[in-house]
Design an enzyme around this catalytic site. Structure first.
Site, mmCIF file in Angstrom:
data_model
loop_
_atom_site.group_PDB
_atom_site.id
_atom_site.type_symbol
_atom_site.label_atom_id
_atom_site.label_comp_id
_atom_site.label_asym_id
_atom_site.label_seq_id
_atom_site.Cartn_x
_atom_site.Cartn_y
_atom_site.Cartn_z
ATOM 1 N N HIS A 63 0.824 -1.206 0.000
ATOM 2 C CA HIS A 63 0.000 0.000 0.000
ATOM 3 C C HIS A 63 0.861 1.260 0.000
ATOM 4 O O HIS A 63 0.437 2.298 -0.514
ATOM 5 C CB HIS A 63 -0.933 0.005 1.215
ATOM 6 N N ASP A 64 2.045 1.186 0.568
ATOM 7 C CA ASP A 64 2.947 2.328 0.549
ATOM 8 C C ASP A 64 3.527 2.532 -0.842
ATOM 9 O O ASP A 64 3.426 3.621 -1.417
ATOM 10 C CB ASP A 64 4.072 2.130 1.566
ATOM 11 N N VAL A 67 1.462 3.926 -3.882
ATOM 12 C CA VAL A 67 0.973 5.310 -3.786
ATOM 13 C C VAL A 67 2.166 6.232 -3.531
ATOM 14 O O VAL A 67 2.769 6.192 -2.467
ATOM 15 C CB VAL A 67 -0.053 5.455 -2.649
ATOM 16 N N GLY A 69 5.087 5.976 -4.375
ATOM 17 C CA GLY A 69 6.345 5.265 -4.257
ATOM 18 C C GLY A 69 6.647 4.784 -2.854
ATOM 19 O O GLY A 69 5.912 5.049 -1.905
ATOM 20 N N PRO A 160 -5.394 -1.011 -6.337
ATOM 21 C CA PRO A 160 -6.225 -2.057 -6.933
ATOM 22 C C PRO A 160 -7.414 -2.367 -6.033
ATOM 23 O O PRO A 160 -7.284 -2.400 -4.798
ATOM 24 C CB PRO A 160 -5.268 -3.260 -7.025
ATOM 25 N N ASP A 237 -6.770 -18.215 2.306
ATOM 26 C CA ASP A 237 -6.566 -19.604 1.901
ATOM 27 C C ASP A 237 -6.532 -20.499 3.134
ATOM 28 O O ASP A 237 -6.878 -20.059 4.238
ATOM 29 C CB ASP A 237 -5.319 -19.764 1.013
ATOM 30 N N THR A 239 -3.933 -21.956 4.538
ATOM 31 C CA THR A 239 -2.683 -21.909 5.313
ATOM 32 C C THR A 239 -2.386 -20.463 5.662
ATOM 33 O O THR A 239 -1.390 -19.892 5.227
ATOM 34 C CB THR A 239 -1.531 -22.525 4.509
ATOM 35 N N ASP A 244 2.953 -19.748 1.237
ATOM 36 C CA ASP A 244 3.114 -20.866 0.304
ATOM 37 C C ASP A 244 2.279 -20.603 -0.941
ATOM 38 O O ASP A 244 1.826 -19.481 -1.165
ATOM 39 C CB ASP A 244 2.716 -22.187 0.987
#
Length: 316
Positions: A63-64, A67, A69, A160, A237, A239, A244
């Site tokens: 997230h850094d 936005v 850079g 995104p 997921d 795990t 993984d």
């Protein structure tokens, strides 16, 4: 060599050595020799107290960097509340990530040789790497030498989205020179952690997303009722605390939690990449490391337009 050729060569070298290419793996070798062990110790300590520290720290890095850079602007807290943290897209970032980075900063500054000499941006990058490694994932040499940004605004955030289709996702990654393989590999970070039902419910109500396995959709409805509770969550997921390739196997079974997850398998342009990573974890790890290095080079700040913050939450 003639003088004009020397001038041209010097100009080319200046371009090649600017911005992200100025980063190097040994930047702090003489400045703060114990840097990596200090940060890894802090990350390990936080992971021993909360099982979402790793996922939260890894998300923070993404997230850094996406936005303005990789400049730790995600950490800035402006008095008027106009900062990246207060943009809606960042409201679901868990506090555990922030606490992990601040704990790492405190550990670094506690070493007299390192006090106020290591940027918060580099601390985030190293902490994210360690979060992956300590969760069973790959490790890698992190390129260092970033300076911290001085600006953070809510309006600058454009990340995104959970409902983005392939084209919209790719447009958000390609603007940073990230390829489809990079995008799919970085999405594999969802092998750690969970997401709020806020992002899941649109796939379940009023009708079930046809890209969801019916049995899995029923399971999700049990975790995320129609009466939305944003504090309820779903693991990405099976795990959840292990880094993984299980995330990609879930996509193959139409069990991607977010629409933007499952679209990576539904869309033929990225399906083969998902299949590759699901079949071979080593291939995923290699691509993930490559993508994380490229992510870490986005819009790097230098001494000319950055600083080394004394407190990661506030500009100097």
């Amino acid at each position: 060599m003639k003088k004009p050729q020397l001038v041209l060569l010097a100009s080319l070298l200046a371009i090649l050595c600017s911005d992200a290419t100025a980063l190097n793996e040994t930047y702090y070798a003489n400045i703060c020799p114990n840097l990596e062990s200090l940060i890894q110790g802090a990350v390990r300590g936080m992971m021993s107290t909360t099982n979402i520290a790793a996922a939260a720290t890894l998300r923070l890095f993404f997230h850094d960097c996406m936005v303005q850079g990789c400049d730790a602007s995600i950490l800035i807290q402006n008095p008027n509340g106009d900062d990246e943290q207060h943009n809606f897209d960042n409201q679901f970032l868990r506090a555990d990530g922030y606490r992990t980075v601040l704990a790492a900063k405190a550990a670094v500054d506690a070493d007299p040789q390192c006090t106020n000499k290591v940027s918060c941006a580099d601390i985030i990058a190293l902490a994210a790497r360690d979060a992956v490694f300590l969760s069973g994932g790959p490790t890698w040499k992190v390129e260092l030498g970033r300076f911290d940004g001085k600006i953070s605004t809510a309006s600058s955030v454009d990340l995104p989205g959970a409902s983005d289709n392939y084209d919209k996702l790719m447009s958000r990654f390609s603007v940073h020179n990230l390829t489809p393989t990079d995008m799919v590999a970085l999405s594999g970070a969802h092998t750690l952690g969970a997401t709020s039902c806020f992002h899941v419910n649109p796939r379940l109500y009023p009708t079930i997303d046809p890209n969801l396995d019916p049995g899995f959709a029923s399971q999700l409805q049990g975790q995320c009722p129609a009466a939305l509770n944003v504090n309820s969550f779903v693991f990405f997921d099976n795990t959840v605390i292990t880094f993984d390739n299980d995330y990609f196997k879930q996509l193959q079974q139409k069990k991607g939690v977010l629409s933007s997850d499952e679209i990576l398998y539904v869309d033929s342009r990225s399906q083969s990449i998902v299949d590759k990573f699901a079949a071979n974890q080593a291939d995923f790890f290699t691509a993930f490391v490559d993508a994380m290095k490229k992510l870490g080079r986005i819009d790097v700040k230098t001494a000319a337009d950055g600083e080394i913050r004394k407190d990661c939450r506030f500009t100097n």
